[in-house]
Design a protein around this motif. Structure first.
Motif, PDB file in Angstrom:
ATOM      1  N   GLU A 161     -18.019  19.869  31.137  1.00  0.00           N
ATOM      2  CA  GLU A 161     -17.509  20.605  30.819  1.00  0.00           C
ATOM      3  C   GLU A 161     -15.618  20.210  30.347  1.00  0.00           C
ATOM      4  OE1 GLU A 161     -16.932  25.270  31.732  1.00  0.00           O
ATOM      5  OE2 GLU A 161     -17.865  24.321  32.720  1.00  0.00           O
ATOM      6  N   LEU A 162     -16.019  21.274  29.148  1.00  0.00           N
ATOM      7  CA  LEU A 162     -13.997  21.309  28.515  1.00  0.00           C
ATOM      8  C   LEU A 162     -13.705  22.581  28.478  1.00  0.00           C
ATOM      9  CD1 LEU A 162     -11.815  19.469  27.235  1.00  0.00           C
ATOM     10  CD2 LEU A 162     -13.278  19.975  24.778  1.00  0.00           C
ATOM     11  N   VAL A 183     -11.129  23.264  35.707  1.00  0.00           N
ATOM     12  CA  VAL A 183     -10.923  22.142  36.094  1.00  0.00           C
ATOM     13  C   VAL A 183     -10.390  21.793  37.924  1.00  0.00           C
ATOM     14  CG1 VAL A 183      -9.413  20.129  35.785  1.00  0.00           C
ATOM     15  CG2 VAL A 183     -10.424  20.584  34.518  1.00  0.00           C
ATOM     16  N   PRO A 184      -9.239  23.041  37.739  1.00  0.00           N
ATOM     17  CA  PRO A 184      -9.137  23.710  38.959  1.00  0.00           C
ATOM     18  C   PRO A 184     -10.296  24.203  40.303  1.00  0.00           C
ATOM     19  CG  PRO A 184      -7.438  24.582  38.090  1.00  0.00           C
ATOM     20  CD  PRO A 184      -8.595  23.834  36.818  1.00  0.00           C
ATOM     21  N   GLU A 185     -11.192  24.018  39.892  1.00  0.00           N
ATOM     22  CA  GLU A 185     -12.730  24.567  40.422  1.00  0.00           C
ATOM     23  C   GLU A 185     -13.527  23.780  41.157  1.00  0.00           C
ATOM     24  OE1 GLU A 185     -14.332  28.143  38.888  1.00  0.00           O
ATOM     25  OE2 GLU A 185     -12.278  29.628  38.440  1.00  0.00           O
ATOM     26  N   THR A 186     -12.454  22.629  40.593  1.00  0.00           N
ATOM     27  CA  THR A 186     -14.162  20.925  40.744  1.00  0.00           C
ATOM     28  C   THR A 186     -13.445  20.511  42.440  1.00  0.00           C
ATOM     29  OG1 THR A 186     -11.975  19.460  39.845  1.00  0.00           O
ATOM     30  CG2 THR A 186     -14.162  20.605  38.652  1.00  0.00           C
ATOM     31  N   ASP A 187     -14.199  19.795  42.397  1.00  0.00           N
ATOM     32  CA  ASP A 187     -14.481  19.035  44.518  1.00  0.00           C
ATOM     33  C   ASP A 187     -12.607  18.756  44.470  1.00  0.00           C
ATOM     34  OD1 ASP A 187     -14.649  16.816  41.829  1.00  0.00           O
ATOM     35  OD2 ASP A 187     -15.862  16.154  43.923  1.00  0.00           O
ATOM     36  N   GLY A 240     -13.395  15.929  37.957  1.00  0.00           N
ATOM     37  CA  GLY A 240     -13.811  16.759  38.833  1.00  0.00           C
ATOM     38  C   GLY A 240     -15.126  16.698  38.819  1.00  0.00           C
ATOM     39  N   LEU A 241     -15.616  17.342  39.980  1.00  0.00           N
ATOM     40  CA  LEU A 241     -16.949  17.615  39.773  1.00  0.00           C
ATOM     41  C   LEU A 241     -17.185  19.509  40.545  1.00  0.00           C
ATOM     42  CD1 LEU A 241     -20.215  16.810  39.421  1.00  0.00           C
ATOM     43  CD2 LEU A 241     -19.958  16.879  42.356  1.00  0.00           C
ATOM     44  N   ARG A 289     -21.769  18.721  37.176  1.00  0.00           N
ATOM     45  CA  ARG A 289     -21.655  18.184  36.029  1.00  0.00           C
ATOM     46  C   ARG A 289     -19.873  18.501  36.021  1.00  0.00           C
ATOM     47  NH1 ARG A 289     -25.966  20.115  35.345  1.00  0.00           N
ATOM     48  NH2 ARG A 289     -27.266  19.161  34.295  1.00  0.00           N
ATOM     49  N   ARG A 290     -19.321  16.884  35.444  1.00  0.00           N
ATOM     50  CA  ARG A 290     -17.758  16.622  35.264  1.00  0.00           C
ATOM     51  C   ARG A 290     -17.161  17.918  34.459  1.00  0.00           C
ATOM     52  NH1 ARG A 290     -16.502  13.736  40.051  1.00  0.00           N
ATOM     53  NH2 ARG A 290     -18.673  12.326  40.541  1.00  0.00           N
ATOM     54  N   VAL A 291     -15.915  18.055  34.781  1.00  0.00           N
ATOM     55  CA  VAL A 291     -14.832  18.568  33.846  1.00  0.00           C
ATOM     56  C   VAL A 291     -14.100  18.285  33.429  1.00  0.00           C
ATOM     57  CG1 VAL A 291     -13.839  21.237  33.674  1.00  0.00           C
ATOM     58  CG2 VAL A 291     -15.742  20.853  35.461  1.00  0.00           C
TER      59      VAL A 291
END
Length: 129
Positions: free
Chosen positions: A40-41, A46-50, A56-57, A63-65
């Protein structure tokens, strides 16, 4: 108006199916309409990823962002073809696809013919090198 993914599917389904990776600004719609996406672009996600950082996932999708130009360039340099599908309303927005990140896509990829009325833009990207 919301982007019209339904009208874009006939033009994007084949390239998305054949590509090594699909990069999109809207993961849920890409999954629903294209049946897949790989990255995802979207700067908002991004700040919501792990890790809260590039690559980040997103634990909701597995999936990665990414959001930064250097991340896009890194992905586009990987072997195989990439398809980038962006909702027009997110292009050039700090909360979507920031202008410098969009420039990395626009510079390294060839835009596909998707009707403007869909409010979706797409690119086919071959690895550089």
């Amino acid at each position: 108006e919301d982007p019209d993914w339904t009208a874009a599917v006939p033009l994007l389904a084949g390239p998305a199916r054949e590509a090594s990776r699909v990069i999109t600004s809207n993961s849920m719609k890409a999954l629903y309409y294209l049946g897949r996406y790989d990255l995802e672009l979207n700067a908002t996600i991004v700040p919501e990823t792990d890790r809260g950082a590039e690559f980040g996932l997103d634990e909701r999708t597995g999936r990665r962002v990414i959001s930064r130009p250097e991340s896009v360039e890194r992905v586009l340099s990987e072997p195989g073809e990439s398809i980038v599908v962006l909702e027009s309303e997110k292009i050039g927005r700090p909360s979507g696809v920031p202008a410098d990140t969009f420039e990395a896509v626009r510079t390294h990829c060839r835009e596909l013919a998707v009707p403007e009325a869909t409010r979706i833009r797409a690119w086919r990207c071959l690895p550089r090198g």
